[in-house]
Motif scaffolding. Structure first.
Motif, short mmCIF file in Angstrom:
data_model
loop_
_atom_site.label_atom_id
_atom_site.label_comp_id
_atom_site.label_asym_id
_atom_site.label_seq_id
_atom_site.Cartn_x
_atom_site.Cartn_y
_atom_site.Cartn_z
N ASP A 4 0.85 -1.19 0.00
CA ASP A 4 0.00 0.00 0.00
C ASP A 4 0.89 1.25 0.00
OD1 ASP A 4 0.55 0.83 2.89
OD2 ASP A 4 -0.27 -1.19 3.16
N LEU A 5 0.28 2.42 -0.06
CA LEU A 5 1.04 3.67 -0.21
C LEU A 5 2.02 3.89 0.95
CD1 LEU A 5 1.61 6.28 -1.73
CD2 LEU A 5 -0.25 7.34 -0.43
N LEU A 6 1.59 3.66 2.17
CA LEU A 6 2.50 3.88 3.31
C LEU A 6 3.68 2.92 3.29
CD1 LEU A 6 0.03 4.65 6.22
CD2 LEU A 6 1.49 6.24 4.95
N HIS A 7 3.42 1.65 2.98
CA HIS A 7 4.53 0.70 2.87
C HIS A 7 5.46 1.07 1.72
CE1 HIS A 7 2.21 -2.21 5.43
NE2 HIS A 7 3.45 -2.43 5.86
N TRP A 8 4.88 1.50 0.60
CA TRP A 8 5.72 1.89 -0.54
C TRP A 8 6.59 3.10 -0.20
CZ3 TRP A 8 6.79 6.06 -3.57
CH2 TRP A 8 7.61 5.80 -4.66
N LEU A 9 6.00 4.09 0.48
CA LEU A 9 6.80 5.26 0.88
C LEU A 9 7.94 4.84 1.81
CD1 LEU A 9 4.05 7.97 1.39
CD2 LEU A 9 5.86 7.95 -0.35
N TRP A 10 7.66 3.94 2.73
CA TRP A 10 8.70 3.43 3.63
C TRP A 10 9.78 2.73 2.82
CZ3 TRP A 10 10.98 4.14 7.90
CH2 TRP A 10 11.76 3.14 8.49
N TYR A 11 9.38 1.92 1.86
CA TYR A 11 10.31 1.21 0.96
C TYR A 11 11.11 2.23 0.14
CZ TYR A 11 11.61 -1.76 -3.06
OH TYR A 11 12.27 -2.41 -4.06
N ALA A 12 10.45 3.27 -0.34
CA ALA A 12 11.12 4.27 -1.18
C ALA A 12 12.22 5.00 -0.43
CB ALA A 12 10.10 5.28 -1.72
N VAL A 13 12.04 5.20 0.87
CA VAL A 13 13.08 5.90 1.64
C VAL A 13 14.09 4.94 2.25
CG1 VAL A 13 11.66 7.93 2.09
CG2 VAL A 13 11.69 6.06 3.75
N GLY A 14 14.02 3.65 1.86
CA GLY A 14 15.05 2.71 2.28
C GLY A 14 14.62 1.69 3.31
N GLY A 15 13.38 1.74 3.72
CA GLY A 15 12.91 0.78 4.72
C GLY A 15 12.64 -0.59 4.13
N ARG A 44 12.25 6.53 -6.83
CA ARG A 44 12.44 6.40 -5.38
C ARG A 44 13.44 7.42 -4.87
NH1 ARG A 44 11.84 0.82 -6.68
NH2 ARG A 44 14.08 0.58 -6.89
N ALA A 45 14.49 7.67 -5.62
CA ALA A 45 15.49 8.66 -5.21
C ALA A 45 14.89 10.06 -5.19
CB ALA A 45 16.70 8.62 -6.14
N LEU A 46 14.04 10.36 -6.16
CA LEU A 46 13.38 11.68 -6.17
C LEU A 46 12.42 11.81 -4.99
CD1 LEU A 46 12.77 12.13 -9.98
CD2 LEU A 46 14.38 13.40 -8.54
N VAL A 47 11.76 10.72 -4.61
CA VAL A 47 10.89 10.74 -3.43
C VAL A 47 11.73 11.04 -2.19
CG1 VAL A 47 9.48 9.28 -1.91
CG2 VAL A 47 9.08 9.28 -4.38
N GLN A 48 12.92 10.47 -2.12
CA GLN A 48 13.81 10.74 -0.98
C GLN A 48 14.27 12.19 -0.97
OE1 GLN A 48 17.03 7.96 -1.29
NE2 GLN A 48 15.80 6.23 -0.64
N ALA A 49 14.53 12.75 -2.16
CA ALA A 49 15.07 14.11 -2.25
C ALA A 49 14.02 15.18 -2.05
CB ALA A 49 15.75 14.30 -3.61
N THR A 50 12.76 14.89 -2.26
CA THR A 50 11.71 15.91 -2.21
C THR A 50 11.63 16.62 -0.86
OG1 THR A 50 10.46 14.84 -3.96
CG2 THR A 50 9.24 16.31 -2.50
N PRO A 51 11.55 15.90 0.26
CA PRO A 51 11.46 16.64 1.54
C PRO A 51 12.68 17.51 1.79
CG PRO A 51 11.02 14.30 1.88
CD PRO A 51 11.46 14.46 0.47
N VAL A 52 13.86 17.01 1.46
CA VAL A 52 15.09 17.80 1.65
C VAL A 52 15.05 19.03 0.76
CG1 VAL A 52 17.60 17.77 1.45
CG2 VAL A 52 16.39 15.75 2.30
N GLY A 53 14.62 18.86 -0.48
CA GLY A 53 14.53 19.99 -1.41
C GLY A 53 13.56 21.04 -0.93
#
Length: 137
Positions: free
Chosen positions: A10-21, A47-56
Motif C-alpha cells: 500500500d502507499l504507506l509501505h511503498w513510501l517506507w520502501y522508497a526511503v530505504g525501509g 524512489r530517489a526523487l521521493v527521498q530528495a523531495t522533503p530535503v529539497g
C-alpha cells in the motif's frame, strides 16, 4: 486478476520502501519483481526523487535569497544527488533485494539472464561489422 503479479504494498509501505525501509515478508516477491522487471532503473530514480523531495522543500524554504537562488540551489542539489544515484544504482537495487531475503547478486543475475539474448545479438552485430565475421559463438 493477473496471478503473475505479486501483492503490491500500500502507499504507506511503498513510501517506507522508497526511503530505504524494509517491507514485510509478504512483499518479498514484489521486491524481486521491482528490482528485476524491465524499467527497474526508472523506478529506482523515482524512489530517489521521493527521498530528495522533503530535503529539497526544506532547503528551498530555509535558504535566504531570491526565489531564483532557492530554485537553483534545490535543482543543483537534486542534480548532484542523481549523479550519485546513477553511479550506485546497481548496488542500491541489489541492497533492496538483499533486505527482502534474496542472496547478494541474485537480482542482477536475473536482469543479466533477461538481457542475454539482446546482449548476444549486439555482440554478433559488432562482430559482423568490425571483425568481418559471423556470429561470435
Amino acid at each position: 486478476m493477473d496471478t503473475d503479479r505479486p501483492a503490491r504494498p500500500d502507499l504507506l509501505h511503498w513510501l517506507w520502501y522508497a526511503v530505504g525501509g524494509g517491507l514485510p515478508a509478504r512483499y518479498r516477491d514484489w521486491v524481486l519483481r521491482d528490482t528485476t522487471a524491465p524499467g527497474w532503473w526508472w523506478r529506482q530514480i523515482v524512489r530517489a526523487l521521493v527521498q530528495a523531495t522533503p530535503v529539497g522543500v526544506i532547503v528551498g524554504l530555509l535558504i535566504p535569497g531570491s526565489i531564483g537562488i532557492r530554485i537553483m540551489a534545490v535543482c543543483g542539489g537534486i542534480f548532484v544527488a542523481m549523479i550519485y544515484v546513477l553511479a550506485f544504482i546497481d548496488e542500491a537495487v541489489e541492497h533492496r533485494a538483499v533486505k527482502a531475503g534474496f542472496p547478494r547478486g541474485y537480482a542482477k543475475s536475473i536482469r543479466d539472464q533477461r538481457r542475454a539474448p539482446e546482449r548476444d545479438a549486439e555482440a554478433d552485430r559488432y562482430a559482423r561489422r568490425y571483425r568481418g565475421g559471423g556470429p561470435t559463438r
